[in-house]
Design a protein around this motif. Structure first.
Motif, mmCIF file in Angstrom:
data_model
loop_
_atom_site.group_PDB
_atom_site.id
_atom_site.type_symbol
_atom_site.label_atom_id
_atom_site.label_comp_id
_atom_site.label_asym_id
_atom_site.label_seq_id
_atom_site.Cartn_x
_atom_site.Cartn_y
_atom_site.Cartn_z
ATOM 1 N N ILE A 159 -58.778 84.452 -6.783
ATOM 2 C CA ILE A 159 -57.839 84.726 -5.913
ATOM 3 C C ILE A 159 -56.776 83.263 -5.859
ATOM 4 O O ILE A 159 -57.503 82.252 -5.711
ATOM 5 C CB ILE A 159 -58.145 85.380 -4.622
ATOM 6 C CG1 ILE A 159 -56.917 85.637 -3.515
ATOM 7 C CG2 ILE A 159 -58.939 84.163 -3.711
ATOM 8 C CD1 ILE A 159 -57.158 86.235 -2.149
ATOM 9 N N GLY A 160 -55.582 83.527 -5.656
ATOM 10 C CA GLY A 160 -54.886 82.234 -5.631
ATOM 11 C C GLY A 160 -53.449 82.623 -4.807
ATOM 12 O O GLY A 160 -52.900 83.846 -4.732
ATOM 13 N N ILE A 161 -52.649 81.346 -4.651
ATOM 14 C CA ILE A 161 -51.366 81.379 -3.961
ATOM 15 C C ILE A 161 -50.561 80.570 -4.449
ATOM 16 O O ILE A 161 -51.083 79.499 -5.016
ATOM 17 C CB ILE A 161 -51.470 81.289 -2.319
ATOM 18 C CG1 ILE A 161 -49.909 81.530 -1.743
ATOM 19 C CG2 ILE A 161 -52.032 79.973 -2.130
ATOM 20 C CD1 ILE A 161 -50.198 81.462 -0.234
ATOM 21 N N LYS A 162 -49.483 81.015 -4.980
ATOM 22 C CA LYS A 162 -48.341 80.116 -5.757
ATOM 23 C C LYS A 162 -47.003 79.943 -4.812
ATOM 24 O O LYS A 162 -46.551 81.238 -4.589
ATOM 25 C CB LYS A 162 -48.372 80.686 -7.087
ATOM 26 C CG LYS A 162 -47.316 79.883 -7.992
ATOM 27 C CD LYS A 162 -47.213 80.617 -9.307
ATOM 28 C CE LYS A 162 -48.524 80.463 -10.187
ATOM 29 N NZ LYS A 162 -48.422 80.725 -11.609
ATOM 30 N N TYR A 163 -46.321 78.994 -5.177
ATOM 31 C CA TYR A 163 -45.104 78.611 -4.614
ATOM 32 C C TYR A 163 -44.134 78.485 -5.968
ATOM 33 O O TYR A 163 -44.535 77.437 -6.618
ATOM 34 C CB TYR A 163 -44.749 77.469 -3.777
ATOM 35 C CG TYR A 163 -43.321 77.327 -3.318
ATOM 36 C CD1 TYR A 163 -42.663 78.307 -2.018
ATOM 37 C CD2 TYR A 163 -42.496 76.310 -4.020
ATOM 38 C CE1 TYR A 163 -41.394 77.767 -2.005
ATOM 39 C CE2 TYR A 163 -41.261 76.028 -3.520
ATOM 40 C CZ TYR A 163 -40.700 76.876 -2.593
ATOM 41 O OH TYR A 163 -39.369 76.579 -2.278
ATOM 42 N N LYS A 164 -43.113 79.277 -6.025
ATOM 43 C CA LYS A 164 -42.197 79.006 -7.373
ATOM 44 C C LYS A 164 -40.837 79.215 -6.983
ATOM 45 O O LYS A 164 -40.434 79.822 -6.050
ATOM 46 C CB LYS A 164 -42.511 80.205 -8.422
ATOM 47 C CG LYS A 164 -43.842 80.226 -9.137
ATOM 48 C CD LYS A 164 -43.980 81.257 -10.150
ATOM 49 C CE LYS A 164 -43.693 82.644 -9.635
ATOM 50 N NZ LYS A 164 -44.115 83.523 -11.030
ATOM 51 N N GLN A 165 -40.193 78.173 -7.400
ATOM 52 C CA GLN A 165 -38.484 78.160 -7.507
ATOM 53 C C GLN A 165 -37.838 77.749 -8.883
ATOM 54 O O GLN A 165 -38.344 77.481 -9.620
ATOM 55 C CB GLN A 165 -38.288 77.121 -6.427
ATOM 56 C CG GLN A 165 -38.469 75.748 -6.835
ATOM 57 C CD GLN A 165 -38.022 74.687 -5.818
ATOM 58 O OE1 GLN A 165 -38.063 74.890 -4.596
ATOM 59 N NE2 GLN A 165 -37.380 73.616 -6.549
#
Length: 280
Positions: free
Chosen positions: A274-280
């Motif tokens: 499981i993971g969390i990502k911030y993308k811009q």
């Protein structure tokens, strides 16, 4: 202290260009891989950015830190009991450019430090690859190359080949080695992927075993088939989930000449992530 400073500088040098970035992302991932004899759990933190250099070239950089913990449920050999935690600091720098309108080349340089607790120059290894891709028609892209990788545990030169096929706006295929992937996106927020990859890693041991084996390096390798799901939960934030199975999973100890001196015979097992990502 000077050694630690120089090694950290090697991995952080690319961060000087962050102000000029075009794309940026940061991610945290957790993964567990239990087997019959040994349970593995890994935490990974990664920072990525990408920048175009004119109309035909671009650079990308990914800085990662991973911590692997090993739980030995059945371990009659007490002299291996201290091998319960491994660390990795890795920086992947990629440069790609167009040769012609349909042909591109990509170079990657990957300095990596794989160690237990004490970080030193002897822990640093340079991996990398060179790839050439050619577009055939509007949907098919062919990739060939060679890389120095750790997909089989110890660093070795391996071939790279892939066929990327875009079936439509929602579905993409990649058939190749070491990675294959089928991805489907029914809307802008959901992405489903079926992946198959050869992957592995190696870690230098802090102390050489005082047995006749003289183990200096621990290696892991497997082929992983998994179903992955990524969900945009709002704005620039994404959650991802992974469930799969490791085939031909190996955990061995090597000597200074990369000869096997001990095999844990851990057997295969499933993988959950499981993971969390911030993308811009």
């Amino acid at each position: 202290m000077k050694v630690r400073f120089l090694i950290c500088s090697l991995f952080l040098i690319s961060c000087l260009g962050l102000k000029a970035q075009e794309n940026f992302s940061a991610a945290v991932n957790f993964k567990t891989e239990p087997t019959e004899k040994v349970n593995f759990s890994e935490t990974n933190i990664a920072v990525f950015y990408q920048k175009k250099l004119g109309a035909k070239s671009k650079i990308t950089n990914t800085l990662e830190y991973s911590n692997l913990k090993v739980n030995y449920e059945l371990n009659p050999y007490d002299f291996y009991a201290d091998q319960d935690k491994f660390n990795q600091i890795q920086n992947k720098f990629e440069y790609s450019s167009e040769i012609t309108e349909k042909t591109k080349w990509q170079l990657s340089i990957i300095p990596t430090a794989n160690f237990q607790n004490k970080l030193d120059f002897s822990d640093v290894t340079v991996l990398g690859s060179l790839e050439i891709s050619h577009q055939i028609g509007s949907k098919l892209n062919v990739i060939v190359g060679v890389g120095r990788t750790s997909i089989f545990g110890a660093p070795k030169f391996t071939p790279i080949v892939a066929f990327d096929y875009k079936m439509n706006e929602k579905t993409n295929f990649r058939i190749g080695f070491p990675d294959s992937k089928i991805s489907y996106s029914n809307n802008d927020r959901n992405k489903f992927s079926l992946t198959n990859s050869f992957n592995g890693n190696f870690y230098r041991l802090d102390e050489i075993s005082n047995t006749e084996n003289n183990a200096e390096k621990a290696i892991l390798s497997q082929m992983t088939s998994a179903l992955e799901y990524e969900r945009n939960v709002g704005g620039n934030w994404f959650l991802n989930f992974k469930a799969g199975y490791d085939f031909n999973k190996k955990y061995n100890l090597l000597d200074s000449s990369d000869h096997e001196v001990y095999d844990y015979n851990i057997g295969n097992g499933y993988v959950l992530g499981i993971g969390i990502k911030y993308k811009q």
